[in-house]
Enzyme design. Sequence first.
Site, PDB file in Angstrom:
ATOM      1  N   CYS A   1      50.188  -5.689  33.620  1.00  0.00           N
ATOM      2  CA  CYS A   1      48.643  -7.083  33.952  1.00  0.00           C
ATOM      3  C   CYS A   1      48.882  -7.699  33.199  1.00  0.00           C
ATOM      4  O   CYS A   1      48.080  -9.082  34.147  1.00  0.00           O
ATOM      5  CB  CYS A   1      47.771  -5.545  33.726  1.00  0.00           C
ATOM      6  SG  CYS A   1      48.085  -3.672  34.678  1.00  0.00           S
TER       7      CYS A   1
ATOM      8  N   ASP B   1      45.713   2.003  30.966  1.00  0.00           N
ATOM      9  CA  ASP B   1      45.528   2.866  31.872  1.00  0.00           C
ATOM     10  C   ASP B   1      46.689   3.814  32.228  1.00  0.00           C
ATOM     11  O   ASP B   1      46.911   4.471  32.159  1.00  0.00           O
ATOM     12  CB  ASP B   1      44.661   2.236  32.920  1.00  0.00           C
ATOM     13  CG  ASP B   1      43.409   2.231  32.540  1.00  0.00           C
ATOM     14  OD1 ASP B   1      43.365   1.697  31.109  1.00  0.00           O
ATOM     15  OD2 ASP B   1      42.129   1.711  33.149  1.00  0.00           O
TER      16      ASP B   1
ATOM     17  N   ASP C   1      42.216  -3.175  34.381  1.00  0.00           N
ATOM     18  CA  ASP C   1      40.794  -2.462  35.059  1.00  0.00           C
ATOM     19  C   ASP C   1      39.805  -2.636  33.568  1.00  0.00           C
ATOM     20  O   ASP C   1      38.808  -3.170  34.192  1.00  0.00           O
ATOM     21  CB  ASP C   1      40.709  -1.028  34.721  1.00  0.00           C
ATOM     22  CG  ASP C   1      42.467  -0.812  35.778  1.00  0.00           C
ATOM     23  OD1 ASP C   1      43.004  -1.598  36.736  1.00  0.00           O
ATOM     24  OD2 ASP C   1      42.073   0.364  36.667  1.00  0.00           O
ATOM     25  N   LYS C   2      40.175  -2.689  32.849  1.00  0.00           N
ATOM     26  CA  LYS C   2      38.583  -2.976  31.937  1.00  0.00           C
ATOM     27  C   LYS C   2      38.183  -4.623  31.381  1.00  0.00           C
ATOM     28  O   LYS C   2      37.134  -4.360  30.790  1.00  0.00           O
ATOM     29  CB  LYS C   2      38.782  -2.021  30.294  1.00  0.00           C
ATOM     30  CG  LYS C   2      39.232  -0.748  31.109  1.00  0.00           C
ATOM     31  CD  LYS C   2      38.186  -0.330  32.184  1.00  0.00           C
ATOM     32  CE  LYS C   2      38.108   0.961  32.944  1.00  0.00           C
ATOM     33  NZ  LYS C   2      39.896   1.425  33.786  1.00  0.00           N
TER      34      LYS C   2
ATOM     35  N   SER D   1      41.328   7.063  38.550  1.00  0.00           N
ATOM     36  CA  SER D   1      42.074   6.064  38.706  1.00  0.00           C
ATOM     37  C   SER D   1      41.655   5.273  40.005  1.00  0.00           C
ATOM     38  O   SER D   1      41.678   6.463  41.017  1.00  0.00           O
ATOM     39  CB  SER D   1      42.586   5.953  38.748  1.00  0.00           C
ATOM     40  OG  SER D   1      44.443   5.518  38.973  1.00  0.00           O
TER      41      SER D   1
END
Length: 574
Positions: free
Chosen positions: A57, A89, A131-132, A481
Amino acid sequence: MKKAKKKNYTRPHSSVMVDGPSRAGSRAMLRAVGFNDNDFNKPQIGIASTWSMVTPCNMHIDELAREACAGTDKAGGKGVIFNTITVSDGISMGTEGMKYSLVSREVIADSIEAVVGCEGFDGFVAIGGCDKNMPGAMIAIARLNRPAVFVYGGTILPGCLKSTGKPIDIVSVYEGIGAHANKKITSKQLLEIEKCAIPGAGSCGGMYTANTMASAIEAMGMSLPNSSAQNAISKHKILDSRQAGAAVVNMLKLGIRPHDIMTKEAFENSITTAMALGGSTNLVLHILAIAHARGLKLSLDDFTRIGKKVPCLGDLKPFGRFFMSDLIKIGGMLPLMKLLLEEGLLHGDCMTVTGKTLKENLKSVKHYPKSQQIIRPLSNPIKKESHLVVLKGNLAPGGAIAKITGKEGLKFSGTAHVFDSEEAAIIKIQDGTIKKGHVIVIRYEGPKGGPGMREMLSPTAAVMGRGLGHHVALVTDGRFSGGSHGFVVGHITPEAAVGGPIALVQNGDQVTIDAANRVLTLHIPAVELKKRRAKWKPKAPRYTKGLLAKFAATCASASEGAVTDKNLNLNFGS
């Protein structure tokens, strides 16, 4: 009489750091990292990069950071690149390591705030691809309220299964694990999926958490138009990064700050767009946290209010047929937003980082091709109301979040099989203990109990892999998720660790998930629940020192975004 020194509106912070004889030491340090005489007269723009080789990512974000820096410099600013962390993740899913995932959101927000605040940057670009680090960056932007633009690292292209030509992604791997455990595919077939699923750089390719948050941030007005709908490796993403650097300099000149953009209406635009796309349940957790950082009152009731009028239109994975890269081919996000605006579902007067309103940004946007099948028309939605459903009831008096498209049905009743950890549940799913009609209850996985509120992709994928997706439900005080699908309910509040009703469920209890009436019910008389509560004792903390212990001690509930600064006691005086 001395005249008051005129405030430098394009250098409100950096001028304090570098102007005048007394700041010679600061200038000396900056000369060593490439500053020249002229640079000290320019606005300093931080470039917060989340580059690392931890995950695909973010593996390309170093290049995007350099492009953002170049765009800043060309626009008359001085770009300064710095890094913050990211975790994966996808790699840590189903392990103890996953407990650090949500916690990393707070670390990222704190670290960006620390660098921008310490170094006196006048504005900054934040680039996130997983994601975070995306909500983490937005929390920092909201706290600091200095001109800022968020850049999404972009989506990955789907992999291709060579034996069939079928497009696949990371969720295909997790579902393959379940299929392998059920002897539906061989070890050789699972290995083929593993080798083909991730072809290169970019965030997971469906409408999972990364693409959901990118879309929500763009709809909020905090990234440039179509920033959320670009492939990670593309000329468009390079240009987006360059333009972001220039946009921050322009925001300084125009006097636009994030709080001017991040209004209640802008948050509503964000929620509406992500709901229309069929986005991840993590949207709720992160938007609540960003709103808290901004100082806005936002609650689960707002999601219910908006969800009742916003249809689910995106036929996108995990429950749909298409990838984000397919949406990019037909025009990306902007035609959807124009459709929603024309239908009165978006607030068009909201300011954006372009210096124009949302309505102005969408003025010349063309509608999707008539032949496309990815975004449904309003007359034929996947679901008439949002797929993200806030449930309440005696099992979740503080609220819970379900992801229900209607393909699973709108109601499920079954027999509870209770597990006090994710790992224990996975074993019983894979060995065939879990069967049709069961409701898997996974508890002590909430923000405090986990700690860290792990995502439950491994158990939901195992359920799907065993062919039980329409026959088994899963409820948890953990989260899911964006790749999870099926009859799943997460974010149950209060969580088990603080004595929420989910801590009192026993094997054999009957549980009903009613999405139509937005109720989650444990079919136990109140008097019996009272008896069970009297016998319940809290578990000892799983961590007593370090980062996870600090998170468990300070985090708010999932219904409040699991933020770590909500309940601080700042009364130092006697």
